[in-house]
Design an enzyme around this catalytic site. Structure first.
Site, PDB file in Angstrom:
ATOM      1  N   LYS A 230      95.395  -6.980 -25.274  1.00  0.00           N
ATOM      2  CA  LYS A 230      96.340  -7.680 -25.223  1.00  0.00           C
ATOM      3  C   LYS A 230      95.985  -9.127 -24.277  1.00  0.00           C
ATOM      4  O   LYS A 230      96.430 -10.214 -24.194  1.00  0.00           O
ATOM      5  CB  LYS A 230      97.384  -6.881 -24.026  1.00  0.00           C
ATOM      6  CG  LYS A 230      98.502  -6.653 -24.461  1.00  0.00           C
ATOM      7  CD  LYS A 230      99.831  -5.630 -23.366  1.00  0.00           C
ATOM      8  CE  LYS A 230     100.293  -4.917 -24.999  1.00  0.00           C
ATOM      9  NZ  LYS A 230     101.601  -4.456 -23.636  1.00  0.00           N
TER      10      LYS A 230
ATOM     11  N   ASN B  44     101.027 -10.161 -26.367  1.00  0.00           N
ATOM     12  CA  ASN B  44     101.204  -8.488 -27.528  1.00  0.00           C
ATOM     13  C   ASN B  44     102.185  -9.662 -29.113  1.00  0.00           C
ATOM     14  O   ASN B  44     102.167  -8.384 -30.235  1.00  0.00           O
ATOM     15  CB  ASN B  44     102.130  -7.695 -27.104  1.00  0.00           C
ATOM     16  CG  ASN B  44     103.694  -8.276 -27.144  1.00  0.00           C
ATOM     17  OD1 ASN B  44     104.102  -9.969 -26.841  1.00  0.00           O
ATOM     18  ND2 ASN B  44     104.519  -7.596 -26.167  1.00  0.00           N
TER      19      ASN B  44
ATOM     20  N   ALA C 131     104.291  -3.522 -18.019  1.00  0.00           N
ATOM     21  CA  ALA C 131     105.875  -4.221 -18.305  1.00  0.00           C
ATOM     22  C   ALA C 131     106.572  -4.244 -17.031  1.00  0.00           C
ATOM     23  O   ALA C 131     106.991  -5.558 -17.889  1.00  0.00           O
ATOM     24  CB  ALA C 131     106.078  -2.142 -18.693  1.00  0.00           C
TER      25      ALA C 131
HETATM   26  P1  NDP Z   1     101.063   0.394 -17.365  1.00  0.00           P
HETATM   27  O1  NDP Z   1      99.681   1.647 -16.772  1.00  0.00           O
HETATM   28  O2  NDP Z   1     100.425  -1.201 -16.500  1.00  0.00           O
HETATM   29  O3  NDP Z   1     101.729   0.517 -15.531  1.00  0.00           O
HETATM   30  C1  NDP Z   1     102.122   1.697 -14.841  1.00  0.00           C
HETATM   31  C2  NDP Z   1     102.970   2.209 -14.216  1.00  0.00           C
HETATM   32  O4  NDP Z   1     104.216   3.211 -13.652  1.00  0.00           O
HETATM   33  C3  NDP Z   1     102.443   1.496 -12.366  1.00  0.00           C
HETATM   34  O5  NDP Z   1     103.149   0.871 -11.862  1.00  0.00           O
HETATM   35  C4  NDP Z   1     102.127   2.677 -11.902  1.00  0.00           C
HETATM   36  O6  NDP Z   1     102.103   2.905 -10.826  1.00  0.00           O
HETATM   37  C5  NDP Z   1     103.922   3.877 -12.202  1.00  0.00           C
HETATM   38  N1  NDP Z   1     103.390   4.902 -12.095  1.00  0.00           N
HETATM   39  C6  NDP Z   1     103.058   5.331 -13.019  1.00  0.00           C
HETATM   40  N2  NDP Z   1     103.541   6.997 -12.723  1.00  0.00           N
HETATM   41  C7  NDP Z   1     103.882   7.259 -11.503  1.00  0.00           C
HETATM   42  C8  NDP Z   1     103.879   8.215 -10.873  1.00  0.00           C
HETATM   43  N3  NDP Z   1     104.042   9.854 -11.442  1.00  0.00           N
HETATM   44  N4  NDP Z   1     105.021   7.397 -10.291  1.00  0.00           N
HETATM   45  C9  NDP Z   1     105.320   6.762  -9.635  1.00  0.00           C
HETATM   46  N5  NDP Z   1     104.310   5.489 -10.274  1.00  0.00           N
HETATM   47  C10 NDP Z   1     103.817   5.865 -11.699  1.00  0.00           C
HETATM   48  O7  NDP Z   1     101.751   0.750 -17.791  1.00  0.00           O
HETATM   49  P2  NDP Z   1     102.998  -0.387 -18.705  1.00  0.00           P
HETATM   50  O8  NDP Z   1     103.533  -1.327 -17.944  1.00  0.00           O
HETATM   51  O9  NDP Z   1     102.438  -0.791 -19.791  1.00  0.00           O
HETATM   52  O10 NDP Z   1     103.897   0.573 -19.028  1.00  0.00           O
HETATM   53  C11 NDP Z   1     104.787   1.760 -18.766  1.00  0.00           C
HETATM   54  C12 NDP Z   1     105.978   2.082 -18.920  1.00  0.00           C
HETATM   55  O11 NDP Z   1     106.300   0.728 -19.896  1.00  0.00           O
HETATM   56  C13 NDP Z   1     105.208   3.234 -20.801  1.00  0.00           C
HETATM   57  O12 NDP Z   1     105.946   3.929 -20.309  1.00  0.00           O
HETATM   58  C14 NDP Z   1     105.973   3.028 -21.957  1.00  0.00           C
HETATM   59  O13 NDP Z   1     106.045   3.377 -22.715  1.00  0.00           O
HETATM   60  C15 NDP Z   1     106.928   0.637 -21.180  1.00  0.00           C
HETATM   61  N6  NDP Z   1     107.040   0.165 -22.070  1.00  0.00           N
HETATM   62  C16 NDP Z   1     108.333   0.220 -23.279  1.00  0.00           C
HETATM   63  C17 NDP Z   1     108.342  -0.836 -23.541  1.00  0.00           C
HETATM   64  C18 NDP Z   1     109.571  -0.779 -24.241  1.00  0.00           C
HETATM   65  O14 NDP Z   1     109.479  -2.193 -25.532  1.00  0.00           O
HETATM   66  N7  NDP Z   1     110.200   0.115 -24.199  1.00  0.00           N
HETATM   67  C19 NDP Z   1     107.352  -1.984 -23.811  1.00  0.00           C
HETATM   68  C20 NDP Z   1     105.989  -1.648 -23.401  1.00  0.00           C
HETATM   69  C21 NDP Z   1     104.981  -0.367 -22.048  1.00  0.00           C
HETATM   70  P3  NDP Z   1     100.872   2.243  -9.864  1.00  0.00           P
HETATM   71  O15 NDP Z   1     100.838   0.962  -9.870  1.00  0.00           O
HETATM   72  O16 NDP Z   1     100.861   3.201  -8.230  1.00  0.00           O
HETATM   73  O17 NDP Z   1      99.768   3.526 -10.855  1.00  0.00           O
END
Ligand code: NDP
Length: 286
Positions: A71, A92, A134
């Site tokens: 991306k 994307n 996201a």
């Molecule tokens: P990233 O890996 O970039 O970010 C993940 C985020 O989730 C971070 O803020 C992370 O926090 C947080 N996180 C993960 N696990 C935990 C936990 N156990 N407790 C607290 N915070 C947590 O992922 P993306 O942003 O790319 O994707 C996130 C979600 O969005 C995915 O599940 C994906 O499927 C979904 N998505 C859906 C789309 C749609 O069209 N519906 C499009 C794009 C994404 P920290 O920074 O503290 O690690």
């Protein structure tokens, strides 16, 4: 009339690619609308990304999606960026415009389209959990759509502050960071609550956000980015509390609608794509 055996080409470059359902969703829409278009799901490694983009240009593709890990890296191979993609620094969806290949980002636009079915976000107050890709896409797009205030709540406060700084520097929204304390209480004046973390994603479907669900109030809109399963614990809790809910499947489908509109100029029926994804995400045996 002579036959035309030359289809228009679109697709996706990602690695891994095998589990990405976008091809099934987009091709269902192409077929439903009688479009002689193809969408090819391609596994492309980082070292081959430049060659893949050059190949798409050489074959006159109408455009392509880019997913993990391309991306950001794809930007150096493109001719320009849309406004929100430029602010996010992530693309994307690449669109051929004339001879130029322009990078857009449909993550946040898909969310915005879902949200607009319920409310105009202009002037609203938002609490968003997460600060990853996201969250960044949704935050930037909603800020550009005129949201008044965004409070970011993230486990890693450094990453959360990074998103707050980006929103403050590049958009007019008021942005702040809130510590994610145990059983986070959603402020009473919040209009829209968004889970943009990966909490609740299959297979960890019972996982729930550490929030005080009694602070979700009727009248709030509660949205989840998790597409699979669409009905997350958060949305179930919010529904019980009388909130309006928006699921991540709608966001995913709307990304398809927006991408296809960019490439073909046609408004496709989201219901066809939603049905296809529901069929694919249905638990085995159903
Ligand atoms: P990233 O890996 O970039 O970010 C993940 C985020 O989730 C971070 O803020 C992370 O926090 C947080 N996180 C993960 N696990 C935990 C936990 N156990 N407790 C607290 N915070 C947590 O992922 P993306 O942003 O790319 O994707 C996130 C979600 O969005 C995915 O599940 C994906 O499927 C979904 N998505 C859906 C789309 C749609 O069209 N519906 C499009 C794009 C994404 P920290 O920074 O503290 O690690």
């Amino acid at each position: 009339m002579p036959h035309n055996f030359l289809s228009e080409l679109t697709g996706s470059f990602a690695m891994p690619a095998a589990e990405n359902p976008t091809v099934a969703m987009v091709e269902a829409a192409y077929r439903h609308h009688g479009l002689d278009w193809r969408y090819l799901n391609c596994e492309v490694s980082p070292e081959n990304l430049g060659a893949a983009v050059a190949g798409a240009r050489a074959m006159n593709w109408a455009g392509f999606n880019c997913s993990i890990p391309h991306k950001v890296a794809v930007i150096q191979h493109l001719d320009g960026l849309g406004t929100s993609a430029e602010i996010m620094g992530a693309v994307n969806c690449v669109v051929r415009r004339g001879k130029a290949y322009i990078g857009e980002n449909t993550d946040g636009k898909g969310f915005l389209l879902s949200l607009r079915e319920r409310v105009d976000p202009a002037g609203k107050t938002l609490v968003m959990f997460g600060a990853g890709g996201a969250a960044r896409a949704i935050g930037v797009e909603l800020a550009l759509a005129g949201v008044k205030r965004i409070t970011i709540v993230n486990r890693d406060s450094g990453r959360g502050q990074g998103l707050v700084d980006l929103l403050r520097a590049k958009t007019a929204v008021q942005a702040d960071l809130a510590a994610w304390t145990s059983r986070y209480a959603v402020p009473e004046d919040t209009d829209i609550v968004v889970n943009a973390t990966s909490i609740g994603l299959y297979p960890d479907v019972e996982a729930r956000l550490d929030i005080d669900t009694s602070t979700l109030r009727p009248g709030m809109i509660v949205a989840d980015v998790i597409p699979n399963p669409p009905q997350t614990r958060l949305l179930a809790d919010a529904g019980e509390r009388g909130c309006q809910t928006l699921d991540g499947l709608g966001m995913l489908v709307n990304q398809g609608v927006i991408g296809i509109k960019y490439w073909t100029g046609i408004d496709v029926d989201p219901a066809v794509m939603r049905r296809k994804l529901q069929e694919l995400f249905a638990p085995p045996g159903n």
